[in-house]
Write a protein that holds these residues in place. Structure first.
Motif, PDB file in Angstrom:
ATOM      1  N   GLN A   2     -10.052  65.054   9.573  1.00  0.00           N
ATOM      2  CA  GLN A   2      -8.821  65.195   8.799  1.00  0.00           C
ATOM      3  C   GLN A   2      -8.309  63.864   8.253  1.00  0.00           C
ATOM      4  O   GLN A   2      -7.193  63.784   7.754  1.00  0.00           O
TER       5      GLN A   2
ATOM      6  N   ALA B  44      -8.936  75.088  21.693  1.00  0.00           N
ATOM      7  CA  ALA B  44      -8.361  75.060  20.344  1.00  0.00           C
ATOM      8  C   ALA B  44      -9.446  74.752  19.301  1.00  0.00           C
ATOM      9  O   ALA B  44      -9.421  75.307  18.186  1.00  0.00           O
ATOM     10  N   ALA B  45     -10.408  73.892  19.644  1.00  0.00           N
ATOM     11  CA  ALA B  45     -11.486  73.553  18.704  1.00  0.00           C
ATOM     12  C   ALA B  45     -12.351  74.777  18.419  1.00  0.00           C
ATOM     13  O   ALA B  45     -12.691  75.060  17.259  1.00  0.00           O
TER      14      ALA B  45
ATOM     15  N   LEU C 174     -10.471  77.194  16.264  1.00  0.00           N
ATOM     16  CA  LEU C 174     -10.446  76.752  14.875  1.00  0.00           C
ATOM     17  C   LEU C 174     -11.746  77.120  14.162  1.00  0.00           C
ATOM     18  O   LEU C 174     -11.736  77.578  13.012  1.00  0.00           O
TER      19      LEU C 174
ATOM     20  N   PRO D 175     -14.320  73.484   9.425  1.00  0.00           N
ATOM     21  CA  PRO D 175     -14.829  73.792  10.769  1.00  0.00           C
ATOM     22  C   PRO D 175     -15.552  75.135  10.841  1.00  0.00           C
ATOM     23  O   PRO D 175     -16.473  75.317  11.639  1.00  0.00           O
ATOM     24  N   GLY D 176     -15.142  76.098  10.004  1.00  0.00           N
ATOM     25  CA  GLY D 176     -15.775  77.416  10.037  1.00  0.00           C
ATOM     26  C   GLY D 176     -17.242  77.395   9.678  1.00  0.00           C
ATOM     27  O   GLY D 176     -17.986  78.317  10.041  1.00  0.00           O
TER      28      GLY D 176
ATOM     29  N   THR E 273     -11.726  81.080  13.616  1.00  0.00           N
ATOM     30  CA  THR E 273     -10.747  81.566  12.634  1.00  0.00           C
ATOM     31  C   THR E 273     -11.086  81.086  11.227  1.00  0.00           C
ATOM     32  O   THR E 273     -10.989  81.850  10.258  1.00  0.00           O
ATOM     33  N   ASP E 274     -11.506  79.833  11.109  1.00  0.00           N
ATOM     34  CA  ASP E 274     -11.813  79.299   9.787  1.00  0.00           C
ATOM     35  C   ASP E 274     -13.097  79.899   9.218  1.00  0.00           C
ATOM     36  O   ASP E 274     -13.279  79.936   8.002  1.00  0.00           O
TER      37      ASP E 274
ATOM     38  N   GLU F 234      -8.418  70.107  24.729  1.00  0.00           N
ATOM     39  CA  GLU F 234      -8.397  70.600  23.350  1.00  0.00           C
ATOM     40  C   GLU F 234      -9.609  71.467  23.009  1.00  0.00           C
ATOM     41  O   GLU F 234      -9.715  71.965  21.890  1.00  0.00           O
TER      42      GLU F 234
ATOM     43  N   LEU G  78     -14.407  67.387  15.659  1.00  0.00           N
ATOM     44  CA  LEU G  78     -13.172  68.180  15.650  1.00  0.00           C
ATOM     45  C   LEU G  78     -12.175  67.693  16.688  1.00  0.00           C
ATOM     46  O   LEU G  78     -10.970  67.593  16.421  1.00  0.00           O
TER      47      LEU G  78
ATOM     48  N   GLU H  60      -9.612  78.593   5.392  1.00  0.00           N
ATOM     49  CA  GLU H  60      -8.350  77.904   5.131  1.00  0.00           C
ATOM     50  C   GLU H  60      -8.505  76.387   5.083  1.00  0.00           C
ATOM     51  O   GLU H  60      -7.735  75.700   4.402  1.00  0.00           O
ATOM     52  N   ALA H  61      -9.493  75.862   5.831  1.00  0.00           N
ATOM     53  CA  ALA H  61      -9.647  74.401   5.891  1.00  0.00           C
ATOM     54  C   ALA H  61     -10.345  73.839   4.661  1.00  0.00           C
ATOM     55  O   ALA H  61     -10.376  72.631   4.451  1.00  0.00           O
TER      56      ALA H  61
END
Length: 459
Positions: free
Chosen positions: A338, A251-252, A255, A97-98, A258-259, A248, A332, A264-265
């Motif tokens: 995922q 939160a998307a 994500l 996602p980043g 942060t990513d 959501e 997402l 991390e993903a």
């Protein structure tokens, strides 16, 4: 390993090298330089683009072939479509996602880049062998930098002939129609689809011929009808999914942010993969700095080069910041990214829409994809033709048109991994003369922009 396998391997190596760190630095670093050297002037005049697109400053007697809004629609028709759907899905599959955050960065920087490249495409228009006024990086180099830089102009035109082929669009369009319609209805099977694919390929070629015989004027009129309609349709479609998962949304976005700085993903947590994937996919999406957009914007009817630069700035905003962001949120929010290995590209996006709209999801997606893929085919003919005429003259343009139409048909029926690798690699090559000439001539754009905005109240 046979010859074709060796060739494909060599082209894949070439693509990996061509889209390596040096090119990404040239595109993003060069864009940042343009942003700073302009003192962010383009961003302060985005409102002026609306007046230009509404036709407030249009003059039918100005040199050029099409109004501002048709030039922008033509440029967008070359970027919108599969890249915004499959490209975003691949970015998330590969870089997590980043990667979307770094796509945004390319778009924000691309606003400045497109302002400069489009302004130069009008400022340094030249005449082809028929005496017709033309714009594009090769003419910018020839008219703006002089004869000693002429090899860069030829490099762009040659790369354009290889990078602006219709094979990928015709192949993917036919494949989507077959998988979504013909196979579910039992018309064909996956192992017996040659005649179906060939028929659709011929139809695409004939439809393309109907449009391209009218040259840029008809392409512009076609694009100005199709592109805005499909953009609005896709926005409504994606907003339906986003609205379904509205809780959501924070939160998307969290994500993505942060990513973007953790990776991390991504398998192995490699941050460099996130950044490289996002930047390269962003460059593919909005094409800022590649030079193709200048081929369309150089046809605008205007005596003020800066005006077309202001219009061109809208491209990365619509293409990447709006359309690609909507696609990313759909992927997402639905969680399809995922679902594991083996699902990527347009199939991943189709699965995301299916999770909300059921079996109608892929069909609704096709309503947007097919017209835009077709508009890309006719726009690429125009781009490629300009490169061909620059190299060989206008007398032989019918030869290029015949070859181009044959490639539409061949693309529909053949597996073209080698050709697609060539196309991707040539895009990277096109960026080199485009960005080098833009950076060298950026001071003249700054002077022209200052003079224009001083004499244009309310711009």
């Amino acid at each position: 390993m046979n010859f074709l396998e060796s060739l494909e391997s060599a082209l894949n190596t070439f693509v990996a090298y061509a889209w390596g760190t040096p090119l990404l630095v040239l595109l993003v670093g060069g864009g940042l330089f343009l942003l700073v050297s302009s003192r962010a002037r383009p961003y302060r005049h985005l409102g002026h683009s609306i007046d230009l697109l509404r036709g407030k400053y249009d003059n039918p007697d100005d040199p050029g072939q099409v109004p501002h809004r048709q030039a922008l629609s033509t440029a967008l028709s070359g970027t919108l479509g599969l890249g915004n759907i499959a490209g975003v899905a691949i970015a998330i599959s590969t870089g997590g996602p980043g990667a979307i955050f770094w796509m945004w960065i390319t778009a924000l920087v691309g606003v400045a880049t497109k302002f400069y490249t489009a302004t130069l495409s009008v400022m340094y228009r030249g005449r082809d062998s028929n005496g017709e006024i033309q714009g594009g990086p090769m003419y910018v180099i020839r008219e703006g930098l002089g004869k000693r830089w002429q090899p860069l102009a030829y490099l762009f035109a040659i790369a354009g002939l290889g990078g602006l082929l219709p094979s990928f669009q015709s192949n993917q369009t036919v494949q989507l129609l077959r998988v979504s319609f013909a196979e579910p209805l039992g018309w064909v099977s996956a192992d017996n689809a040659f005649l179906f694919d060939l028929g659709l390929g011929v139809l695409l070629a004939v439809a393309a011929l109907v449009v391209i015989v009218g040259r840029i004027q008809r392409i512009g009129r076609f694009a100005v009808r199709i592109v805005p309609a499909m953009v609005m349709f896709y926005l409504l479609l994606t907003l339906g999914v986003i609205g379904y998962f509205w809780q959501e949304i924070p939160a998307a976005f969290a994500l993505i942010f942060t990513d973007a700085f953790s990776g991390e993903a991504v398998a192995g947590g490699v941050l460099g993969t996130v950044i490289a994937t996002g930047i390269s996919r962003g460059a593919f999406s909005n094409e800022a700095g590649i030079g193709t957009e200048s081929l369309a914007h150089g046809a605008a009817k205007t005596t003020e080069p800066v005006r077309e630069g202001v219009v061109a700035m809208v491209g990365p905003i619509v293409d990447t910041l709006i359309i690609c962001t909507c696609t990313a949120l759909v992927i997402l929010l639905t969680g399809v990214w995922q679902q594991g290995e083996g699902i990527e590209g347009v199939s991943l996006t189709a699965n995301a829409f299916s999770s909300v709209f059921g079996g109608w999801g892929p069909l609704l997606l096709l309503i947007m994809v097919v017209p835009l893929a077709f508009s890309t085919i006719v726009t690429f003919w125009y781009y490629g033709m300009k490169c061909f005429v620059f190299l060989f003259g206008a007398r032989f343009q019918v030869v290029y048109t015949v070859i181009y139409l044959l490639l539409i048909v061949l693309g529909a029926v053949l597996s073209l991994n080698i050709v697609n690798s060539l196309i991707i690699g040539m895009y990277a090559v096109m960026a080199i003369p485009t960005m080098v000439s833009t950076l060298l001539l950026s001071g003249r754009v700054n002077q022209a922009a200052h003079a224009y905005f001083v004499k244009t109240p309310g711009a």
